[in-house]
Design a protein around this motif. Structure first.
Motif, PDB file in Angstrom:
ATOM      1  N   GLY A  99       0.805  -1.211   0.000  1.00  0.00           N
ATOM      2  CA  GLY A  99       0.000   0.000   0.000  1.00  0.00           C
ATOM      3  C   GLY A  99       0.836   1.258   0.000  1.00  0.00           C
ATOM      4  O   GLY A  99       2.069   1.226   0.132  1.00  0.00           O
ATOM      5  N   ALA A 100       0.153   2.385  -0.158  1.00  0.00           N
ATOM      6  CA  ALA A 100       0.792   3.697  -0.118  1.00  0.00           C
ATOM      7  C   ALA A 100      -0.181   4.688   0.501  1.00  0.00           C
ATOM      8  O   ALA A 100      -1.405   4.533   0.382  1.00  0.00           O
ATOM      9  CB  ALA A 100       1.207   4.150  -1.514  1.00  0.00           C
ATOM     10  N   LYS A 101       0.375   5.727   1.165  1.00  0.00           N
ATOM     11  CA  LYS A 101      -0.449   6.748   1.805  1.00  0.00           C
ATOM     12  C   LYS A 101       0.083   8.136   1.479  1.00  0.00           C
ATOM     13  O   LYS A 101       1.298   8.326   1.337  1.00  0.00           O
ATOM     14  CB  LYS A 101      -0.437   6.583   3.338  1.00  0.00           C
ATOM     15  N   TYR A 102      -0.845   9.063   1.381  1.00  0.00           N
ATOM     16  CA  TYR A 102      -0.498  10.481   1.289  1.00  0.00           C
ATOM     17  C   TYR A 102      -1.201  11.182   2.444  1.00  0.00           C
ATOM     18  O   TYR A 102      -2.429  11.124   2.563  1.00  0.00           O
ATOM     19  CB  TYR A 102      -0.939  11.076  -0.039  1.00  0.00           C
ATOM     20  N   THR A 103      -0.445  11.835   3.310  1.00  0.00           N
ATOM     21  CA  THR A 103      -0.985  12.486   4.498  1.00  0.00           C
ATOM     22  C   THR A 103      -0.523  13.931   4.535  1.00  0.00           C
ATOM     23  O   THR A 103       0.665  14.216   4.356  1.00  0.00           O
ATOM     24  CB  THR A 103      -0.517  11.775   5.781  1.00  0.00           C
ATOM     25  N   THR A 104      -1.459  14.829   4.768  1.00  0.00           N
ATOM     26  CA  THR A 104      -1.095  16.239   4.849  1.00  0.00           C
ATOM     27  C   THR A 104      -1.950  16.933   5.902  1.00  0.00           C
ATOM     28  O   THR A 104      -3.014  16.421   6.290  1.00  0.00           O
ATOM     29  CB  THR A 104      -1.261  16.935   3.484  1.00  0.00           C
ATOM     30  N   GLN A 105      -1.483  18.072   6.361  1.00  0.00           N
ATOM     31  CA  GLN A 105      -2.171  18.835   7.396  1.00  0.00           C
ATOM     32  C   GLN A 105      -2.299  20.290   6.963  1.00  0.00           C
ATOM     33  O   GLN A 105      -1.321  20.925   6.560  1.00  0.00           O
ATOM     34  CB  GLN A 105      -1.418  18.745   8.732  1.00  0.00           C
ATOM     35  N   TYR A 106      -3.521  20.831   7.031  1.00  0.00           N
ATOM     36  CA  TYR A 106      -3.788  22.233   6.769  1.00  0.00           C
ATOM     37  C   TYR A 106      -4.236  22.869   8.084  1.00  0.00           C
ATOM     38  O   TYR A 106      -5.376  22.685   8.504  1.00  0.00           O
ATOM     39  CB  TYR A 106      -4.876  22.399   5.710  1.00  0.00           C
ATOM     40  N   ASN A 107      -3.309  23.589   8.732  1.00  0.00           N
ATOM     41  CA  ASN A 107      -3.577  24.105  10.075  1.00  0.00           C
ATOM     42  C   ASN A 107      -3.973  22.932  10.977  1.00  0.00           C
ATOM     43  O   ASN A 107      -3.166  22.051  11.201  1.00  0.00           O
ATOM     44  CB  ASN A 107      -4.647  25.192  10.033  1.00  0.00           C
ATOM     45  N   ASN A 108      -5.212  22.881  11.441  1.00  0.00           N
ATOM     46  CA  ASN A 108      -5.627  21.776  12.324  1.00  0.00           C
ATOM     47  C   ASN A 108      -6.345  20.655  11.586  1.00  0.00           C
ATOM     48  O   ASN A 108      -6.764  19.680  12.198  1.00  0.00           O
ATOM     49  CB  ASN A 108      -6.553  22.296  13.427  1.00  0.00           C
ATOM     50  N   LEU A 109      -6.496  20.795  10.271  1.00  0.00           N
ATOM     51  CA  LEU A 109      -7.217  19.798   9.475  1.00  0.00           C
ATOM     52  C   LEU A 109      -6.255  18.750   8.925  1.00  0.00           C
ATOM     53  O   LEU A 109      -5.280  19.077   8.254  1.00  0.00           O
ATOM     54  CB  LEU A 109      -7.950  20.489   8.328  1.00  0.00           C
ATOM     55  N   TRP A 110      -6.564  17.470   9.208  1.00  0.00           N
ATOM     56  CA  TRP A 110      -5.775  16.352   8.685  1.00  0.00           C
ATOM     57  C   TRP A 110      -6.520  15.701   7.527  1.00  0.00           C
ATOM     58  O   TRP A 110      -7.732  15.484   7.600  1.00  0.00           O
ATOM     59  CB  TRP A 110      -5.547  15.303   9.765  1.00  0.00           C
TER      60      TRP A 110
END
Length: 252
Positions: A99-110
């Motif tokens: 598998g593969a994942k892309y994770t990012t955070q915008y201020n407090n939003l995941w």
């Protein structure tokens, strides 16, 4: 505030940020670039029908995940389902997943998006009576959460998977609503999961899920987890149905 006090306060803030960043039990955690995690688990599942027929399953799994960048990671899992009731050909019933994942955070939003490929050999599980073609399944997941204060993160996820060799494939889907809380030395994750599929029979079920982890060190956590079936289309003859397990997760 003098210079020494300001320096100590800055160091404390930096340490706190690092500790939060290494929250390896967080549902949105992925290893940073060049790091990897090992997650080893064992699980027990038990279903009892109203006529006292009991079905049990024991399984074990190992998942390795590696950070390609700080936002992109790849993972590999090998799992084994043990033959405790004479259902399979032997005790070596392996399944493999990439598998593969892309994770990012915008201020407090995941936000996290994941894809996976699962395969196993039915003939190895069931003997010569089964097809010798490997089972192949593609899956995907989208997860969104909002980090509040003090490590509290409510989140929701949607998953979908299906056999890619089946021209009229059924798609298994689920929606989960949960909340994660880190207390420093330990963490809790509580949620409800609704499963359904496109088999034309409106098959669905509802599960309550819980996980608790304890941090032995910043990079090592021990935990227990479980799920209990609350309702579903196939539960009218079911007395109870649950899973329970334990795992150890390490960040390298």
């Amino acid at each position: 505030m003098n210079y020494k006090t300001m320096l100590m306060a800055s160091a404390a803030v930096l340490f706190t940020s690092q500790a939060m960043a290494a929250d390896i039990t967080n549902p949105f955690f992925t290893p940073a670039k060049g790091q990897f995690t090992s997650d080893t688990s064992v699980e027990y599942a038990r279903e009892k029908l109203d006529n006292d027929v009991v079905t049990e399953e024991y399984s074990a799994a190992e998942t390795l995940e590696y950070g390609i960048t700080d936002e992109i990671s790849v993972n590999a899992t090998i799992a084994n389902l043990f033959d405790t009731q004479g259902e399979f050909n032997n005790d070596h019933n392996f399944a493999y997943q990439l598998g593969a994942k892309y994770t990012t955070q915008y201020n407090n939003l995941w936000v996290q998006a994941a894809v996976s490929y699962l395969t196993y050999e039915p003939q190895s599980w069931l003997g010569r009576s089964a097809t010798n073609d490997w089972y192949k399944e593609l899956g995907g997941e989208v997860k969104v959460g909002y980090e509040l204060c003090n490590g509290l993160t409510p989140y929701m996820s949607y998953t979908i998977s299906g056999n890619i060799d089946d021209g009229n494939r059924e798609l298994d889907q689920s929606v989960k609503a949960a909340v994660y809380k880190n207390f420093g030395k330990y963490a809790l994750d509580l949620g409800l999961r609704y499963n359904f599929n496109t088999d034309g029979k409106n098959t669905n079920d509802l599960w309550a899920e819980a996980k608790a982890d304890y941090y032995l060190t910043d990079n090592l956590a021990l935990g227990v987890f479980g799920a209990y079936q609350l309702d579903g289309t196939d539960t009218k003859d079911v007395d109870y149905n649950y899973t329970a397990g334990a795992h150890v997760k390490v960040l390298f």
